[in-house]
Design a protein around this motif. Structure first.
Motif, mmCIF file in Angstrom:
data_model
loop_
_atom_site.group_PDB
_atom_site.id
_atom_site.type_symbol
_atom_site.label_atom_id
_atom_site.label_comp_id
_atom_site.label_asym_id
_atom_site.label_seq_id
_atom_site.Cartn_x
_atom_site.Cartn_y
_atom_site.Cartn_z
ATOM 1 N N UNK A 65 0.777 -1.137 0.024
ATOM 2 C CA UNK A 65 0.019 -0.184 0.141
ATOM 3 C C UNK A 65 0.908 1.210 0.057
ATOM 4 N N UNK A 66 0.185 2.299 -0.106
ATOM 5 C CA UNK A 66 1.011 3.495 -0.239
ATOM 6 C C UNK A 66 0.387 4.442 1.035
ATOM 7 N N UNK A 134 -2.992 -2.417 -2.307
ATOM 8 C CA UNK A 134 -4.362 -2.091 -1.651
ATOM 9 C C UNK A 134 -4.083 -0.452 -1.506
ATOM 10 N N UNK A 135 -5.291 0.144 -1.560
ATOM 11 C CA UNK A 135 -5.644 1.401 -1.469
ATOM 12 C C UNK A 135 -6.908 1.926 -1.432
ATOM 13 N N UNK A 160 -3.057 -8.852 -8.349
ATOM 14 C CA UNK A 160 -4.417 -8.136 -8.166
ATOM 15 C C UNK A 160 -4.247 -6.887 -7.496
ATOM 16 N N UNK A 161 -5.326 -6.204 -7.699
ATOM 17 C CA UNK A 161 -5.449 -4.650 -7.006
ATOM 18 C C UNK A 161 -6.530 -4.708 -6.318
ATOM 19 N N UNK A 162 -6.588 -4.269 -5.008
ATOM 20 C CA UNK A 162 -7.877 -4.241 -4.150
ATOM 21 C C UNK A 162 -7.974 -2.679 -3.535
ATOM 22 N N UNK A 163 -9.307 -2.340 -3.971
ATOM 23 C CA UNK A 163 -9.757 -0.824 -3.525
ATOM 24 C C UNK A 163 -10.793 -0.984 -2.905
ATOM 25 N N UNK A 164 -11.131 -0.016 -1.941
ATOM 26 C CA UNK A 164 -12.467 0.129 -1.325
ATOM 27 C C UNK A 164 -13.443 0.695 -2.630
#
Length: 190
Positions: A65-66, A134-135, A160-164
């Protein structure tokens, strides 16, 4: 980006939790629905629970994450997924960062260009591994492009990219990599 009237709040679901995001206008008239999960334990817990379920079918070794809005989310997601460590791209160089990797980034929610720093020990947690990025929100992809450039320099693979939330574009993939999210918000703009 039209001149249509936008509601003062936008409803979203973080798994089982329903919240409303306020419409915020900056000094030059640019508008966004503000999602700020910093300090919102219930939001982060609900989002992590729902994202963990959606990520169940993806194989990856480490979460990335950033700094800073998604750190609490990533912490809870790592716990739920059984990961002992996760990596945070920092926005300032710290004294303890040896041989830092530096990457410039431009985000839609930040006026000034930013930099990400990643010390040697954190680089080694990523090198050659499969990563879940994740972001909090995926909007224009500016932050994600910088993360991908770092991943490329470290020979790791974004699995994979996970975003809310996704914003404006309902992203299903970014540069061919799946995007998992919980809800979508518009970008009112000007």
């Amino acid at each position: 980006m039209t001149n249509q009237p936008w509601p003062p709040a936008w409803p979203v679901r973080l798994g089982e939790l329903a919240i409303e995001l306020p419409l915020i206008t900056n000094g030059d008239g640019f508008r966004i629905y503000a999602f700020d999960p910093m300090g919102r334990a219930a939001w982060n817990l609900a989002a992590a629970r729902a994202l963990a379920e959606k990520l169940a079918g993806y194989g990856f070794d480490v979460l990335l994450t950033a700094e800073s809005k998604a750190i609490a989310l990533t912490q809870e997601l790592a716990r739920r997924l059984g990961h002992e460590d996760y990596v945070v791209l920092r926005k300032a160089r710290k004294l303890y960062m040896l041989d830092p990797l530096v990457m410039d980034v431009k985000s839609v929610t930040t006026v000034e260009p930013q930099r990400f720093f990643l010390g040697r020990d954190q680089q080694e947690l990523l090198r050659g591994r499969r990563v879940c990025v994740v972001d909090d929100v995926l909007s224009t992809g500016g932050t994600l492009r910088a993360v991908y450039a770092i991943a490329e320099r470290l020979s790791c693979t974004v699995a994979v990219n996970a975003f809310v939330l996704t914003e404006e574009t309902q992203w299903e993939a970014f540069e061919g990599v799946p995007v998992v999210s919980l809800d979508h918000i518009p970008l009112p703009g000007f």
